[in-house]
Design an enzyme around this catalytic site. Structure first.
Site, mmCIF file in Angstrom:
data_model
loop_
_atom_site.group_PDB
_atom_site.id
_atom_site.type_symbol
_atom_site.label_atom_id
_atom_site.label_comp_id
_atom_site.label_asym_id
_atom_site.label_seq_id
_atom_site.Cartn_x
_atom_site.Cartn_y
_atom_site.Cartn_z
ATOM 1 N N ILE A 216 16.393 3.095 -25.095
ATOM 2 C CA ILE A 216 16.394 4.217 -26.043
ATOM 3 C C ILE A 216 16.842 5.481 -25.309
ATOM 4 O O ILE A 216 17.686 6.237 -25.795
ATOM 5 C CB ILE A 216 15.009 4.413 -26.692
ATOM 6 C CG1 ILE A 216 14.684 3.209 -27.589
ATOM 7 C CG2 ILE A 216 14.965 5.719 -27.487
ATOM 8 C CD1 ILE A 216 13.292 3.234 -28.206
ATOM 9 N N ASP A 217 16.317 5.691 -24.107
ATOM 10 C CA ASP A 217 16.716 6.856 -23.318
ATOM 11 C C ASP A 217 18.212 6.799 -23.034
ATOM 12 O O ASP A 217 18.913 7.808 -23.099
ATOM 13 C CB ASP A 217 15.920 6.884 -22.008
ATOM 14 C CG ASP A 217 16.239 8.088 -21.143
ATOM 15 O OD1 ASP A 217 16.445 7.913 -19.933
ATOM 16 O OD2 ASP A 217 16.267 9.209 -21.676
ATOM 17 N N GLU A 218 18.703 5.620 -22.727
ATOM 18 C CA GLU A 218 20.125 5.448 -22.438
ATOM 19 C C GLU A 218 20.980 5.743 -23.665
ATOM 20 O O GLU A 218 22.004 6.416 -23.574
ATOM 21 C CB GLU A 218 20.362 4.016 -21.938
ATOM 22 C CG GLU A 218 21.787 3.672 -21.583
ATOM 23 C CD GLU A 218 22.427 4.615 -20.588
ATOM 24 O OE1 GLU A 218 21.692 5.220 -19.774
ATOM 25 O OE2 GLU A 218 23.657 4.758 -20.628
ATOM 26 N N SER B 72 21.020 9.304 -24.252
ATOM 27 C CA SER B 72 21.850 9.979 -23.256
ATOM 28 C C SER B 72 23.338 9.912 -23.622
ATOM 29 O O SER B 72 24.031 10.925 -23.541
ATOM 30 C CB SER B 72 21.533 9.380 -21.889
ATOM 31 O OG SER B 72 22.672 9.151 -21.145
#
Lengths: 237, 248
Positions: free
Chosen positions: B166-168, B171
Site C-alpha cells: 500500500i505504501d508503495e 508512493s
C-alpha cells in the site's frame, strides 16, 4: 531451497502420521490437525548474529545479552515457521479443512525470515517481562529499499508491526497501525525500536513504539497500534 | 476541456517521449508550488525502458483472476487514458538522470540494492503486482497476488507485507500526481485477512494536496468488492527532483 523442500515433506509426513492414529501428545488438547512439523524438528533460530550483522548491531546484541544474564530480560527466538502451538491457535480459528492447504503451506514461511543473510530483515527482539516492553534491534538490508538509498516505508511498517506484536502474547492479529515518519532511515543502518503495551481492554491491546538511532539522538518514527487477541472459541466465518 | 487536453497529452506521452513542449501545457494544480505537470511526470517516470526488466507484466504464476483484471485495465490504457506503471528492480531506474535532494540519501549506486516490493525474485513466491494510474483523476489501481513467502498468520498475507505494498502504491501515485516522495504518515486498519495466492485490488486516491503535502487513501478489497481487506491513508511530502547534469 532444499531446506524448504525437506521441511515441506516433513510436515506432510507429520500430517500422515497423525491421521494414522499416532499417539497424541499431552499438549494436543484441541481437535485441530497439526499442519506443521512436530516439536522434534529442529528449527533454525534466526534471531542470532550472522556475518552480515554490522558492528553496531553486534555490539547492541552483546549489551542486551548481558542484561539477560540476571533474568530481567530475555531474547525472543525467531523461526521461519510458527511453533506448533502458535499454529494451532490460528488454524482452528481460520483454516477451512476442506481446502488443500498442505502444498501451499509447505512453501509458506514467515515474511520477514525469507531472505538470505543480510539482504532483508536482520533483527532480534529482547523482552522485559516485568515492564511489559520490548526492544527490537533492526538492520534493514539492501532488498528493503524505497527511495534510492533509504529504507522503504513499508519495510519500516513491517518491522513496527512485528515489534508491537512482540509485546503481546499468544495468538493476536493486528487491527490498526498508525505511523508517523519523522526522518528517513538510511538503508543498511541499524535502528532500535522500543515498544510497550499501553493498555489492555478485554481482547484489545493498545501499544506504542518509537524508532531511534543507535546513539538515540535521532528519532526516526513513532507509532501506535491496536492488536486483538484471537478468540479460540470463535471461527472467523 | 482542460481534462481532455491532459488525457490526450498522456496518451501521447505513453507511446514515446515528448520534446520540451510538455511544459507548455497549463499546470493542473495552480496552488501547487511544484511545476512538473502530471503528464510530464508520467512521461518521465513511465518510460518503458528496455535495459531493466519490467516486472509489471504477466508471468506464469499469475492466476486467472489476476490475468483477466490485468487485461481489462490494459484495454483501458488504450481507450480511457489509464497508464500502466512500469516496475523495476530499483526506483533508481525510474529517475535516470535526476538526483535526490541533498542530505536525503546516499547518491552512490549500489547494484545489489532492490525495491522492497520487488525483493523476491522467484515468480509467484512473493509480490506479484501491477499498478495502473489514471492521471486525470489522480487515482490508481494495484492488482496484487501474494505468494507464500508473504505469510503472516498461517495461510494468509502478513499485515506488514500488505502495508508495504500500500505504501508503495501510494508512493507511485503520489509521485505521478505531484512529486510526492517521502511518506510522513501511514495509517492502516486491517479488516479481513487475505488468503495467500488470491487476488486483492488496491484502490488509491489522492484526496488533497496542501502545504507541500499529499493526502492519499486506499481501500483494499476482493475483486467483487464483497470483502474489504484493509483501509489505509497516507501523507506524502512533495519534493522536487533536480536534473543531474553530471550524469547525463
Amino acid at each position: 531451497m532444499l531446506r524448504s523442500c525437506t521441511a515441506g515433506l516433513r510436515s506432510i509426513w507429520a500430517l500422515r502420521g497423525r491421521r494414522e492414529g499416532a499417539p497424541r501428545l499431552s499438549t494436543d488438547l484441541q481437535p485441530a490437525r497439526r499442519l506443521f512439523s512436530t516439536e522434534k524438528v529442529i528449527h533454525k533460530d534466526w534471531a542470532l548474529p550472522n556475518p552480515s550483522w554490522s558492528k553496531d548491531l553486534k555490539l547492541l546484541f552483546d549489551q542486551f545479552m548481558k542484561k539477560c544474564e540476571d533474568g530481567s530480560w530475555e531474547r525472543l527466538p525467531s523461526y521461519k515457521r510458527r511453533s506448533t502451538q502458535e499454529s494451532e491457535d490460528f488454524t482452528t480459528y481460520f483454516l477451512d479443512p476442506k481446502l488443500g492447504e498442505e502444498e501451499r503451506l509447505s512453501q509458506a514461511q514467515l515474511f520477514t525470515r525469507g531472505f538470505e543473510d543480510g539482504l532483508g530483515f536482520e533483527y532480534v527482539i529482547f523482552k522485559n517481562n516485568d515492564e511489559k516492553r520490548t526492544v527490537c534491534l533492526f538492520q534493514g538490508g539492501p532488498y528493503l529499499q524505497g527511495v534510492p538509498g533509504l529504507l522503504h516505508g513499508g519495510a519500516m511498517a513491517t518491522m513496527i508491526d512485528i515489534a508491537l506484536g512482540s509485546c503481546t502474547g499468544g495468538a493476536v492479529m493486528t487491527a490498526n497501525l498508525n505511523i508517523n515518519f519523522k526522518r528517513p532511515v538510511p538503508l543498511c543502518s541499524v535502528v532500535v525500536i522500543n515498544s510497550q503495551l499501553d493498555k489492555l481492554e478485554g481482547r484489545k491491546l493498545f501499544l506504542s513504539c518509537n524508532v531511534r538511532s543507535v546513539d538515540e539522538k535521532t528519532l526516526y518514527s513513532e507509532a501506535t497500534g491496536l492488536f486483538i487477541k484471537v478468540d479460540p472459541e470463535k471461527r472467523s466465518t | 476541456m482542460l481534462r481532455r487536453g491532459f488525457q490526450a497529452a498522456v496518451i501521447l506521452g505513453h507511446h514515446g517521449t515528448l520534446p520540451g513542449a510538455t511544459h507548455l501545457l497549463p499546470r493542473f494544480n495552480p496552488a501547487s508550488a511544484f511545476g512538473s505537470s502530471t503528464e510530464s511526470l508520467v512521461s518521465r517516470f513511465c518510460q518503458e525502458m528496455t535495459k531493466s526488466k519490467n516486472y509489471a507484466l504477466p508471468n506464469a504464476s499469475w492466476g486467472p483472476d489476476m490475468l483477466s483484471l490485468y487485461h481489462e485495465f490494459l484495454e483501458k490504457t488504450k481507450t480511457n487514458g489509464w497508464v500502466r506503471v512500469p516496475s523495476f528492480r530499483s526506483n533508481r531506474d525510474h529517475i535516470q538522470g535526476f538526483k535526490l535532494p541533498l542530505d536525503l540519501s546516499a547518491n552512490s549506486d549500489k547494484s545489489d540494492w532492490r525495491l522492497f516490493t520487488r525483493c523476491i525474485e522467484r515468480e509467484g513466491q512473493g509480490y506479484e503486482y501491477v499498478i495502473f494510474f489514471q492521471p486525470s483523476e489522480k487515482k490508481s489501481i494495484c492488482l496484487f497476488q501474494p505468494g507464500p513467502y508473504l505469510e503472516g498468520v498461517p495461510g494468509f498475507v502478513h499485515g506488514g507485507s500488505l502495508a508495504a505494498l500500500i505504501d508503495e502504491t501510494f508512493s507511485k501515485t503520489a509521485y505521478l500526481s505531484g512529486e510526492g516522495l517521502l511518506t510522513v504518515n501511514f495509517n492502516i486498519r486491517f479488516k479481513n485477512l487475505i488468503p495467500l495466492g488470491s487476488l486483492a485490488v488496491l484502490n488509491v486516491n489522492v484526496e488533497k494536496i496542501e502545504d507541500q503535502k499529499m493526502y492519499l487513501s486506499c481501500v483494499t478489497q476482493s475483486r467483487d468488492q464483497q470483502t474489504v481487506y484493509a483501509k489505509a491513508s497516507g501523507t506524502f511530502l512533495q519534493m522536487h527532483l533536480e536534473e543531474d547534469s553530471s550524469r547525463q
